[in-house]
Design a protein around this motif. Structure first.
Motif, PDB file in Angstrom:
ATOM      1  N   ILE A 106       0.859  -1.177   0.000  1.00 21.97           N
ATOM      2  CA  ILE A 106       0.000   0.000   0.000  1.00 21.97           C
ATOM      3  C   ILE A 106       0.896   1.227   0.000  1.00 21.97           C
ATOM      4  CG2 ILE A 106      -1.801   1.265   1.244  1.00 21.97           C
ATOM      5  CD1 ILE A 106      -2.799  -1.419   0.248  1.00 21.97           C
ATOM      6  N   HIS A 107       1.014   1.868  -1.151  1.00 16.75           N
ATOM      7  CA  HIS A 107       1.827   3.080  -1.261  1.00 16.75           C
ATOM      8  C   HIS A 107       0.965   4.337  -1.172  1.00 16.75           C
ATOM      9  CE1 HIS A 107       5.381   0.809  -2.259  1.00 16.75           C
ATOM     10  NE2 HIS A 107       4.677   0.134  -3.131  1.00 16.75           N
TER      11      HIS A 107
ATOM     12  N   ASN B 248      -3.200   6.286  14.246  1.00 16.72           N
ATOM     13  CA  ASN B 248      -2.836   4.890  14.488  1.00 16.72           C
ATOM     14  C   ASN B 248      -2.980   4.048  13.223  1.00 16.72           C
ATOM     15  OD1 ASN B 248      -2.324   5.529  17.146  1.00 16.72           O
ATOM     16  ND2 ASN B 248      -4.233   4.688  17.924  1.00 16.72           N
ATOM     17  N   THR B 249      -4.024   4.298  12.459  1.00 13.68           N
ATOM     18  CA  THR B 249      -4.266   3.543  11.226  1.00 13.68           C
ATOM     19  C   THR B 249      -3.178   3.854  10.198  1.00 13.68           C
ATOM     20  OG1 THR B 249      -6.648   3.578  11.659  1.00 13.68           O
ATOM     21  CG2 THR B 249      -5.949   3.058   9.410  1.00 13.68           C
ATOM     22  N   LEU B 250      -2.879   5.120  10.004  1.00 13.57           N
ATOM     23  CA  LEU B 250      -1.845   5.484   9.032  1.00 13.57           C
ATOM     24  C   LEU B 250      -0.479   4.946   9.443  1.00 13.57           C
ATOM     25  CD1 LEU B 250      -2.793   9.131   8.001  1.00 13.57           C
ATOM     26  CD2 LEU B 250      -3.218   7.002   6.760  1.00 13.57           C
ATOM     27  N   GLU B 251      -0.187   4.942  10.738  1.00 12.39           N
ATOM     28  CA  GLU B 251       1.099   4.407  11.199  1.00 12.39           C
ATOM     29  C   GLU B 251       1.256   2.938  10.838  1.00 12.39           C
ATOM     30  OE1 GLU B 251       2.707   7.126  14.843  1.00 12.39           O
ATOM     31  OE2 GLU B 251       1.113   5.703  15.340  1.00 12.39           O
ATOM     32  N   GLN B 252       0.165   2.183  10.915  1.00 14.48           N
ATOM     33  CA  GLN B 252       0.220   0.767  10.506  1.00 14.48           C
ATOM     34  C   GLN B 252       0.672   0.671   9.052  1.00 14.48           C
ATOM     35  OE1 GLN B 252      -3.633  -1.024  11.008  1.00 14.48           O
ATOM     36  NE2 GLN B 252      -3.818  -0.338  13.121  1.00 14.48           N
ATOM     37  N   TYR B 253       0.075   1.486   8.195  1.00 13.08           N
ATOM     38  CA  TYR B 253       0.399   1.430   6.765  1.00 13.08           C
ATOM     39  C   TYR B 253       1.765   2.047   6.464  1.00 13.08           C
ATOM     40  CZ  TYR B 253      -4.268  -0.337   6.091  1.00 13.08           C
ATOM     41  OH  TYR B 253      -5.384  -1.124   6.148  1.00 13.08           O
TER      42      TYR B 253
ATOM     43  N   ASP C  42      -4.073   2.594  -3.849  1.00 10.32           N
ATOM     44  CA  ASP C  42      -4.025   1.155  -3.592  1.00 10.32           C
ATOM     45  C   ASP C  42      -5.121   0.724  -2.632  1.00 10.32           C
ATOM     46  OD1 ASP C  42      -1.541   0.835  -5.082  1.00 10.32           O
ATOM     47  OD2 ASP C  42      -0.607   1.890  -3.400  1.00 10.32           O
ATOM     48  N   GLY C  43      -5.761   1.692  -2.005  1.00 13.54           N
ATOM     49  CA  GLY C  43      -6.804   1.372  -1.049  1.00 13.54           C
ATOM     50  C   GLY C  43      -7.379   2.628  -0.435  1.00 13.54           C
ATOM     51  N   ALA C  44      -8.316   2.407   0.492  1.00 13.53           N
ATOM     52  CA  ALA C  44      -8.980   3.529   1.156  1.00 13.53           C
ATOM     53  C   ALA C  44      -9.224   3.200   2.619  1.00 13.53           C
ATOM     54  CB  ALA C  44     -10.309   3.851   0.472  1.00 13.53           C
ATOM     55  N   VAL C  45      -9.003   4.193   3.460  1.00 12.78           N
ATOM     56  CA  VAL C  45      -9.404   4.131   4.861  1.00 12.78           C
ATOM     57  C   VAL C  45     -10.666   4.974   4.935  1.00 12.78           C
ATOM     58  CG1 VAL C  45      -8.823   4.804   7.228  1.00 12.78           C
ATOM     59  CG2 VAL C  45      -7.055   3.832   5.720  1.00 12.78           C
ATOM     60  N   ILE C  46     -11.756   4.336   5.349  1.00 15.29           N
ATOM     61  CA  ILE C  46     -13.055   5.003   5.325  1.00 15.29           C
ATOM     62  C   ILE C  46     -13.654   4.963   6.728  1.00 15.29           C
ATOM     63  CG2 ILE C  46     -15.348   5.020   4.274  1.00 15.29           C
ATOM     64  CD1 ILE C  46     -14.094   3.392   1.930  1.00 15.29           C
ATOM     65  N   ILE C  47     -13.808   6.118   7.334  1.00 16.70           N
ATOM     66  CA  ILE C  47     -14.456   6.191   8.647  1.00 16.70           C
ATOM     67  C   ILE C  47     -15.945   6.349   8.373  1.00 16.70           C
ATOM     68  CG2 ILE C  47     -14.666   7.461  10.812  1.00 16.70           C
ATOM     69  CD1 ILE C  47     -11.702   8.136  10.583  1.00 16.70           C
ATOM     70  N   TYR C  48     -16.619   5.212   8.456  1.00 17.59           N
ATOM     71  CA  TYR C  48     -18.037   5.199   8.111  1.00 17.59           C
ATOM     72  C   TYR C  48     -18.685   3.940   8.667  1.00 17.59           C
ATOM     73  CZ  TYR C  48     -22.359   5.556   5.519  1.00 17.59           C
ATOM     74  OH  TYR C  48     -23.687   5.656   5.201  1.00 17.59           O
ATOM     75  N   ASP C  49     -19.856   4.093   9.215  1.00 19.63           N
ATOM     76  CA  ASP C  49     -20.613   2.982   9.775  1.00 19.63           C
ATOM     77  C   ASP C  49     -21.955   2.905   9.046  1.00 19.63           C
ATOM     78  OD1 ASP C  49     -22.341   1.415  11.569  1.00 19.63           O
ATOM     79  OD2 ASP C  49     -20.683   1.629  13.001  1.00 19.63           O
ATOM     80  N   ASP C  50     -22.271   1.744   8.527  1.00 17.42           N
ATOM     81  CA  ASP C  50     -23.513   1.568   7.764  1.00 17.42           C
ATOM     82  C   ASP C  50     -24.761   1.898   8.592  1.00 17.42           C
ATOM     83  OD1 ASP C  50     -22.126   0.747   5.447  1.00 17.42           O
ATOM     84  OD2 ASP C  50     -21.968  -1.291   6.243  1.00 17.42           O
ATOM     85  N   ASP C  51     -24.647   1.826   9.913  1.00 12.95           N
ATOM     86  CA  ASP C  51     -25.789   2.133  10.776  1.00 12.95           C
ATOM     87  C   ASP C  51     -25.988   3.630  10.992  1.00 12.95           C
ATOM     88  OD1 ASP C  51     -26.341  -0.558  11.055  1.00 12.95           O
ATOM     89  OD2 ASP C  51     -25.165  -0.761  12.908  1.00 12.95           O
ATOM     90  N   TYR C  52     -25.009   4.438  10.592  1.00 12.42           N
ATOM     91  CA  TYR C  52     -25.069   5.900  10.760  1.00 12.42           C
ATOM     92  C   TYR C  52     -24.785   6.528   9.400  1.00 12.42           C
ATOM     93  CZ  TYR C  52     -24.711   4.529  15.628  1.00 12.42           C
ATOM     94  OH  TYR C  52     -24.933   3.935  16.839  1.00 12.42           O
ATOM     95  N   THR C  53     -25.820   6.647   8.609  1.00 11.51           N
ATOM     96  CA  THR C  53     -25.644   7.036   7.217  1.00 11.51           C
ATOM     97  C   THR C  53     -25.112   8.462   7.068  1.00 11.51           C
ATOM     98  OG1 THR C  53     -27.940   7.745   7.060  1.00 11.51           O
ATOM     99  CG2 THR C  53     -27.440   5.486   6.390  1.00 11.51           C
ATOM    100  N   GLY C  54     -24.473   8.677   5.941  1.00  7.54           N
ATOM    101  CA  GLY C  54     -23.922   9.980   5.609  1.00  7.54           C
ATOM    102  C   GLY C  54     -23.485   9.976   4.160  1.00  7.54           C
ATOM    103  N   LYS C  55     -22.945  11.091   3.718  1.00 10.32           N
ATOM    104  CA  LYS C  55     -22.549  11.245   2.312  1.00 10.32           C
ATOM    105  C   LYS C  55     -21.478  10.241   1.886  1.00 10.32           C
ATOM    106  CE  LYS C  55     -23.744  16.088   1.864  1.00 10.32           C
ATOM    107  NZ  LYS C  55     -23.807  16.866   0.652  1.00 10.32           N
ATOM    108  N   THR C  56     -20.695   9.750   2.833  1.00 17.05           N
ATOM    109  CA  THR C  56     -19.617   8.817   2.514  1.00 17.05           C
ATOM    110  C   THR C  56     -20.156   7.496   1.975  1.00 17.05           C
ATOM    111  OG1 THR C  56     -18.286   9.882   4.201  1.00 17.05           O
ATOM    112  CG2 THR C  56     -17.522   7.742   3.458  1.00 17.05           C
ATOM    113  N   SER C  57     -21.439   7.237   2.164  1.00 13.91           N
ATOM    114  CA  SER C  57     -22.016   5.983   1.654  1.00 13.91           C
ATOM    115  C   SER C  57     -21.844   5.870   0.143  1.00 13.91           C
ATOM    116  CB  SER C  57     -23.504   5.870   2.020  1.00 13.91           C
ATOM    117  OG  SER C  57     -24.249   6.893   1.379  1.00 13.91           O
ATOM    118  N   TYR C  58     -21.877   6.991  -0.567  1.00 17.66           N
ATOM    119  CA  TYR C  58     -21.696   6.969  -2.020  1.00 17.66           C
ATOM    120  C   TYR C  58     -20.279   6.530  -2.382  1.00 17.66           C
ATOM    121  CZ  TYR C  58     -26.003   9.680  -1.929  1.00 17.66           C
ATOM    122  OH  TYR C  58     -27.282  10.104  -1.697  1.00 17.66           O
ATOM    123  N   PHE C  59     -19.292   7.081  -1.677  1.00 19.78           N
ATOM    124  CA  PHE C  59     -17.905   6.698  -1.933  1.00 19.78           C
ATOM    125  C   PHE C  59     -17.700   5.224  -1.593  1.00 19.78           C
ATOM    126  CE2 PHE C  59     -13.554   5.827  -0.880  1.00 19.78           C
ATOM    127  CZ  PHE C  59     -12.873   6.416  -1.924  1.00 19.78           C
ATOM    128  N   LEU C  60     -18.214   4.789  -0.458  1.00 18.03           N
ATOM    129  CA  LEU C  60     -18.042   3.390  -0.033  1.00 18.03           C
ATOM    130  C   LEU C  60     -18.662   2.434  -1.050  1.00 18.03           C
ATOM    131  CD1 LEU C  60     -17.060   1.337   2.029  1.00 18.03           C
ATOM    132  CD2 LEU C  60     -19.204   1.691   3.293  1.00 18.03           C
TER     133      LEU C  60
END
Length: 183
Positions: free
Chosen positions: A4-5, A36-41, A134-152
């Protein structure tokens, strides 16, 4: 395991989380989870973060990347706006926050070189981001809808035909971070 670059980071807009002040405790938790997530990658070769410039997770991520550059000087981030004059209709506080992140970005451009005309510019923006990462980190929960649902949705479709990582961070993950002592 794929290298993942380049990662897209996106998620909730600040208003979708009820965040209207930069000092809201939710911001601290979200930034910690992003860090923390970015540090893993980063330990696996991450070198670029792509952001769309939306208020909320994306701008907070830009701030986190700037902090991470102290320990990871190879890390860079770009703001790729969907269209020209993105954010011009925002209030002065939000415009200032966007401008600060723009000034810190290593690369800034727009997918469409015209002001907003129609939703196809947003669709083209998503396609551009997906095909340049190469990928996406998406802070989004299907139970709490928002505009990010389109991207997901589009990211899941793209991942079904391409090697593309989707790292989804849910409300439970954020809640867990609240109880982590290091927040």
């Amino acid at each position: 395991m794929q290298n993942i670059h380049t990662l897209i980071v996106t998620g909730y807009r600040s208003f979708e989380l009820g965040v209207f002040q930069e000092n809201d405790p939710k911001v601290k938790v979200i930034k910690k989870v992003i860090k923390n997530t970015l540090e893993q990658y980063l330990n696996e070769g991450l070198s670029w973060v792509l952001l769309g410039g939306n208020l909320g997770v994306e701008l907070w991520c830009g701030q986190v990347v700037e902090e991470l550059k102290v320990d990871y000087p190879e890390l860079k981030f770009s703001l790729i706006f969907p269209y020209l004059e993105f954010g011009n209709q925002w209030n002065e506080t939000n415009k200032a926050a966007l401008q600060k992140v723009v000034e810190q970005a290593d690369y800034v451009d727009t997918v469409s070189h015209f002001p907003y005309k129609n939703p196809s510019q947003l669709k083209n923006h998503t396609h551009f981001l997906l095909t340049h990462a190469d990928g996406a980190v998406i802070i989004y929960d299907d139970d709490y809808t928002g505009k990010t649902s389109y991207f997901l949705h589009d990211a899941n479709e793209y991942a079904s035909e391409h090697v593309f990582l989707i790292h989804q961070i849910t409300m439970d993950d954020l809640q867990e971070a609240v109880f982590d002592d290091s927040v």
